[in-house]
Design a protein around this motif. Structure first.
Motif, PDB file in Angstrom:
ATOM      1  N   THR A  45      11.369  24.713 -15.964  1.00  0.00           N
ATOM      2  CA  THR A  45      12.340  24.151 -15.028  1.00  0.00           C
ATOM      3  C   THR A  45      12.069  22.662 -14.922  1.00  0.00           C
ATOM      4  OG1 THR A  45      12.310  26.211 -13.748  1.00  0.00           O
ATOM      5  CG2 THR A  45      13.296  24.290 -12.695  1.00  0.00           C
ATOM      6  N   VAL A  46      13.133  21.874 -14.843  1.00  0.00           N
ATOM      7  CA  VAL A  46      13.004  20.422 -14.731  1.00  0.00           C
ATOM      8  C   VAL A  46      13.455  19.982 -13.340  1.00  0.00           C
ATOM      9  CG1 VAL A  46      13.812  18.194 -15.597  1.00  0.00           C
ATOM     10  CG2 VAL A  46      13.361  20.067 -17.207  1.00  0.00           C
ATOM     11  N   LEU A  47      12.641  19.149 -12.701  1.00  0.00           N
ATOM     12  CA  LEU A  47      12.994  18.540 -11.413  1.00  0.00           C
ATOM     13  C   LEU A  47      13.183  17.040 -11.634  1.00  0.00           C
ATOM     14  CD1 LEU A  47      10.431  20.302  -9.032  1.00  0.00           C
ATOM     15  CD2 LEU A  47      12.779  20.985  -9.542  1.00  0.00           C
ATOM     16  N   ARG A  48      14.330  16.541 -11.189  1.00  0.00           N
ATOM     17  CA  ARG A  48      14.636  15.114 -11.345  1.00  0.00           C
ATOM     18  C   ARG A  48      14.809  14.446  -9.976  1.00  0.00           C
ATOM     19  NH1 ARG A  48      19.469  14.778 -15.854  1.00  0.00           N
ATOM     20  NH2 ARG A  48      18.241  15.251 -17.732  1.00  0.00           N
ATOM     21  N   PRO A  49      13.728  14.022  -9.359  1.00  0.00           N
ATOM     22  CA  PRO A  49      13.849  13.355  -8.049  1.00  0.00           C
ATOM     23  C   PRO A  49      14.283  11.901  -8.184  1.00  0.00           C
ATOM     24  CG  PRO A  49      11.557  13.464  -8.706  1.00  0.00           C
ATOM     25  CD  PRO A  49      12.333  14.218  -9.752  1.00  0.00           C
ATOM     26  N   ASN A  50      14.961  11.421  -7.161  1.00  0.00           N
ATOM     27  CA  ASN A  50      15.355  10.020  -7.088  1.00  0.00           C
ATOM     28  C   ASN A  50      14.188   9.189  -6.538  1.00  0.00           C
ATOM     29  OD1 ASN A  50      17.020   7.782  -7.315  1.00  0.00           O
ATOM     30  ND2 ASN A  50      18.688   8.631  -6.110  1.00  0.00           N
ATOM     31  N   LEU A  51      14.462   7.949  -6.217  1.00  0.00           N
ATOM     32  CA  LEU A  51      13.458   7.030  -5.672  1.00  0.00           C
ATOM     33  C   LEU A  51      12.715   7.670  -4.506  1.00  0.00           C
ATOM     34  CD1 LEU A  51      12.273   4.098  -5.430  1.00  0.00           C
ATOM     35  CD2 LEU A  51      14.196   3.613  -3.905  1.00  0.00           C
ATOM     36  N   TYR A  52      11.385   7.600  -4.536  1.00  0.00           N
ATOM     37  CA  TYR A  52      10.563   8.179  -3.465  1.00  0.00           C
ATOM     38  C   TYR A  52      10.615   7.299  -2.216  1.00  0.00           C
ATOM     39  CZ  TYR A  52       8.094  10.896  -7.139  1.00  0.00           C
ATOM     40  OH  TYR A  52       7.766  11.731  -8.182  1.00  0.00           O
ATOM     41  N   LEU A  53      10.877   7.900  -1.069  1.00  0.00           N
ATOM     42  CA  LEU A  53      10.762   7.147   0.182  1.00  0.00           C
ATOM     43  C   LEU A  53       9.322   6.690   0.403  1.00  0.00           C
ATOM     44  CD1 LEU A  53      13.104   9.215   2.526  1.00  0.00           C
ATOM     45  CD2 LEU A  53      13.430   6.831   1.817  1.00  0.00           C
ATOM     46  N   GLN A  54       8.366   7.501  -0.052  1.00  0.00           N
ATOM     47  CA  GLN A  54       6.956   7.132   0.112  1.00  0.00           C
ATOM     48  C   GLN A  54       6.593   5.863  -0.648  1.00  0.00           C
ATOM     49  OE1 GLN A  54       8.023  10.128   0.409  1.00  0.00           O
ATOM     50  NE2 GLN A  54       6.872  11.082   2.061  1.00  0.00           N
TER      51      GLN A  54
END
Length: 283
Positions: free
Chosen positions: A129-138
């Motif tokens: 499975t691939v997860l593509r998150p956007n810019l991290y708030l952290q």
């Protein structure tokens, strides 16, 4: 899944993923490069993606693996080798942490690298499975020094980005690592809305009780501020990232976090409130 290996176990995503997995009743093997680190609740193993033998040993007896490599110019090479080793070790499921808008034809090197790894894993024949998150708030924590001075500066103008809290990335990863039905799927992970850096500054102003403003800056000025703090290849990559954001290419909102976890993605105001102490500490 009985045992899950988490790479980057002490990083921003990994440190949130481990308790999320433990809460789901699975055993966790935490992989770290630091022999002096021990991760509470998990079996800690010392291994480095640059050292195939150590990775192979870490993968023994593992049912699922979460792959997130440290930032490096050759990260794609190490991730591809890890995927090979996971397949050879009989790992049943591989979850790959990629990036929003990963594309082999992108002008952004990071997006090209992630697309290369995604394509390799697809052809590998392993449950993935691939997860593509956007810019991290952290990532805002890296601006703590300038926030203490009352401003955030970045070459992004008034473009909005559907930035995401890394705790939501971890929650989504815990689900796809342990539940069925996610084989071959790619999930884009974002916050609940797209926000400008001015809106981010406003949220920080509210929790710190003092004025924080956003200053649009040039790419050259941004690079100069990072000179000496990061290697040149990483500075160049970040400039490409921010040009991608400034073109409005990272504003689309996806519901994957809520769909997977049953909980809404955290807003920038939630992030600012929960991390208020971190920003106050640098006054």
């Amino acid at each position: 899944m009985d045992t899950v290996l988490v790479t980057g176990a002490t990083g921003t995503v990994g440190s949130a993923l481990i308790p999320a997995l433990l809460a789901r009743g699975v055993a966790v093997r935490a992989m770290t490069r630091d022999p002096g680190r021990s991760v509470p609740g998990a079996e800690t193993v010392v291994a480095d993606l640059r050292d195939p033998e150590s990775v192979a040993a870490a993968l023994k007896g593992v049912d699922a693996a979460f792959l997130n490599s440290p930032s490096a110019a050759d990260a794609a090479t190490h991730q591809i080798r890890f995927a090979d080793l996971a397949r050879d070790a009989g790992v049943k499921r591989l979850v790959l942490l990629s990036q929003y808008a990963a594309n082999a034809d992108s002008p952004v090197r990071f997006l090209r690298w992630h697309a290369e790894v995604e394509e390799y894993v697809r052809k590998l024949g392993i449950d993935h499975t691939v997860l593509r998150p956007n810019l991290y708030l952290q990532a805002l924590l890296g601006f703590s020094r300038t926030i203490a001075q009352g401003f955030i500066a970045a070459p992004i103008g008034d473009a909005a980005v559907s930035a995401i809290d890394t705790r939501d990335i971890a929650a989504a990863a815990a689900v796809v690592l342990t539940d069925a039905g996610h084989t071959g799927r790619t999930y884009t992970l974002t916050g609940p809305r797209a926000v400008t850096h001015t809106e981010i500054a406003d949220a920080l102003s509210m929790v710190t009780g003092r004025s924080v403003v956003f200053h649009d800056t040039s790419a050259d000025q941004f690079a100069a501020a990072l000179n000496g703090l990061l290697p040149p290849w990483q500075v160049d990559g970040l400039i490409e990232d921010y040009a991608h954001y400034a073109r409005g290419e990272a504003a689309e909102v996806h519901t994957s976090v809520a769909d997977l976890t049953g909980n809404p993605a955290r807003d920038v105001t939630d992030f600012a409130r929960d991390y208020a102490a971190a920003f106050e500490a640098v006054r």
